[in-house]
Design an enzyme around this catalytic site. Structure first.
Site, PDB file in Angstrom:
ATOM      1  N   PRO A  17       0.827  -1.223   0.000  1.00  0.00           N
ATOM      2  CA  PRO A  17       0.000   0.000   0.000  1.00  0.00           C
ATOM      3  C   PRO A  17       0.853   1.262   0.000  1.00  0.00           C
ATOM      4  O   PRO A  17       1.212   1.787   1.036  1.00  0.00           O
ATOM      5  CB  PRO A  17      -0.805  -0.141   1.298  1.00  0.00           C
ATOM      6  N   ASP A  18       1.145   1.769  -1.179  1.00  0.00           N
ATOM      7  CA  ASP A  18       2.079   2.880  -1.325  1.00  0.00           C
ATOM      8  C   ASP A  18       1.339   4.153  -1.742  1.00  0.00           C
ATOM      9  O   ASP A  18       0.367   4.091  -2.481  1.00  0.00           O
ATOM     10  CB  ASP A  18       3.123   2.511  -2.381  1.00  0.00           C
ATOM     11  N   GLY A  19       1.818   5.298  -1.259  1.00  0.00           N
ATOM     12  CA  GLY A  19       1.297   6.580  -1.723  1.00  0.00           C
ATOM     13  C   GLY A  19       0.625   7.439  -0.672  1.00  0.00           C
ATOM     14  O   GLY A  19       0.057   8.488  -1.004  1.00  0.00           O
ATOM     15  N   THR A  73       0.273  -0.102  -5.312  1.00  0.00           N
ATOM     16  CA  THR A  73      -0.355   1.155  -5.706  1.00  0.00           C
ATOM     17  C   THR A  73       0.686   2.251  -5.926  1.00  0.00           C
ATOM     18  O   THR A  73       1.873   2.061  -5.683  1.00  0.00           O
ATOM     19  CB  THR A  73      -1.352   1.612  -4.623  1.00  0.00           C
ATOM     20  N   SER A  74       0.219   3.390  -6.406  1.00  0.00           N
ATOM     21  CA  SER A  74       0.954   4.657  -6.544  1.00  0.00           C
ATOM     22  C   SER A  74       1.878   4.725  -7.749  1.00  0.00           C
ATOM     23  O   SER A  74       2.657   5.664  -7.871  1.00  0.00           O
ATOM     24  CB  SER A  74       1.757   4.986  -5.273  1.00  0.00           C
TER      25      SER A  74
END
Length: 306
Positions: free
Chosen positions: A38-40, A242-243
């Site tokens: 879960p990036d960003g 993500t991101s």
């Protein structure tokens, strides 16, 4: 009156589109194990002129939603890369006021002032947030058949987080509808190293049950952290990041050998039901080979040989 009619039409179109998308995802071919990077969170906050902490809080809500959807759709295992060992290199203070792309809201001014005085470290905040995530959702996990597992280097976790994790694991021990793995203070290299150390220790003890030449892939896999859910589903079928970043960042290095990878530009706090469905739909459109030929390819090779 017109606005109400338009709103009703929009709602109908939304519901119809959602049902169509749900029908497109075939339950029989869903991944058994989904893992998420879960990036960003920070970029999400900066783009809105908000605190980094706000981004992490929004990311926490995205984790909660993903857990609920995974259970609803019949995913057996969900692993979330909550905090990596590399994250300990993050700054000991929040970014200063001038680093925000927009002026902060008045409600955040005092918090920004405290942050500028270095009274709160990002790592400390994240650890407290993870502990709160577990504690606040424990009743829901217990009620909805979700079993929690926390993996990672426990020696790097605060004592209060370790205690909360143990309590949650014990409370949900009998659940089996969804296995939720939170990877905290984790890295793929650390996982392989700790597995090797366990096996080396067993050999060093001189036990007749294990010799160095007996060690194979199955034995090592059984010592990896994700084996808490059983070796059958310990390796993710699908890894979502993500991101816009397109790398695994030291996540599940052994277990991801044959995982399908899905990258999206969506920042984690914005990752919702539609994004998740798109990832699952992409997975179902792929043909997994595990290093072998498909039946059609094998037939084509045989025909050419004749």
């Amino acid at each position: 009156m017109l606005s109400r009619i338009l709103w009703m039409l929009w709602s109908l179109l939304f519901v119809t589109a959602r049902r169509t998308q749900l029908r497109a995802v075939r339950p029989e071919s869903l991944p058994r194990h989904v893992a998420v990077v879960p990036d960003g969170n920070r970029r999400w906050a900066q783009a809105r002129g908000r605190l980094t902490a706000d981004g992490h809080d929004a990311g926490c809500r995205a984790v909660e939603l993903t857990v609920r959807l995974s259970r609803e759709w019949g995913i057996r295992v969900l692993t979330v890369f909550v905090f990596s060992l590399e994250n300990f290199g993050r700054p000991k203070a929040w970014p200063p006021l001038h680093s925000l792309s927009h002026s902060p809201s008045p409600d955040n001014i005092f918090t920004l002032f405290l942050n500028s005085l270095n009274l709160k470290a990002e790592v400390d905040y994240l650890m407290a947030m993870i502990e709160r995530l577990i504690r606040d959702n424990l009743d829901e996990y217990a009620r909805n058949g979700i079993r929690l597992h926390v993996i990672g280097d426990a020696s790097r976790q605060p004592a209060s987080l370790q205690s909360t994790a143990r309590e949650a694991e014990e409370t949900t021990r009998s659940n089996s509808e969804l296995h939720l793995i939170l990877a905290i203070c984790y890295s793929g290299q650390w996982d392989i190293l700790q597995a090797c150390r366990q096996l080396a220790g067993e050999v060093h003890q001189g036990s007749s049950l294990l010799r160095a030449e007996d060690i194979d892939e199955a034995l090592l896999a059984g010592k990896l952290a994700t084996s808490v859910v059983g070796t059958e589903v310990a390796c993710p079928d699908l890894i979502i990041r993500t991101s816009g970043e397109q790398r695994l960042s030291n996540f599940l290095m052994w277990q991801s050998a044959y995982s399908e990878l899905y990258f999206t530009d969506t920042l984690w706090p914005d990752f919702g039901e539609e994004d998740y469905l798109q990832a699952l739909s992409s997975f179902q459109g792929r043909e997994r080979r595990f290093g072998t030929r498909t039946a059609s390819e094998a037939l084509s090779v045989a025909e050419k040989a004749v």
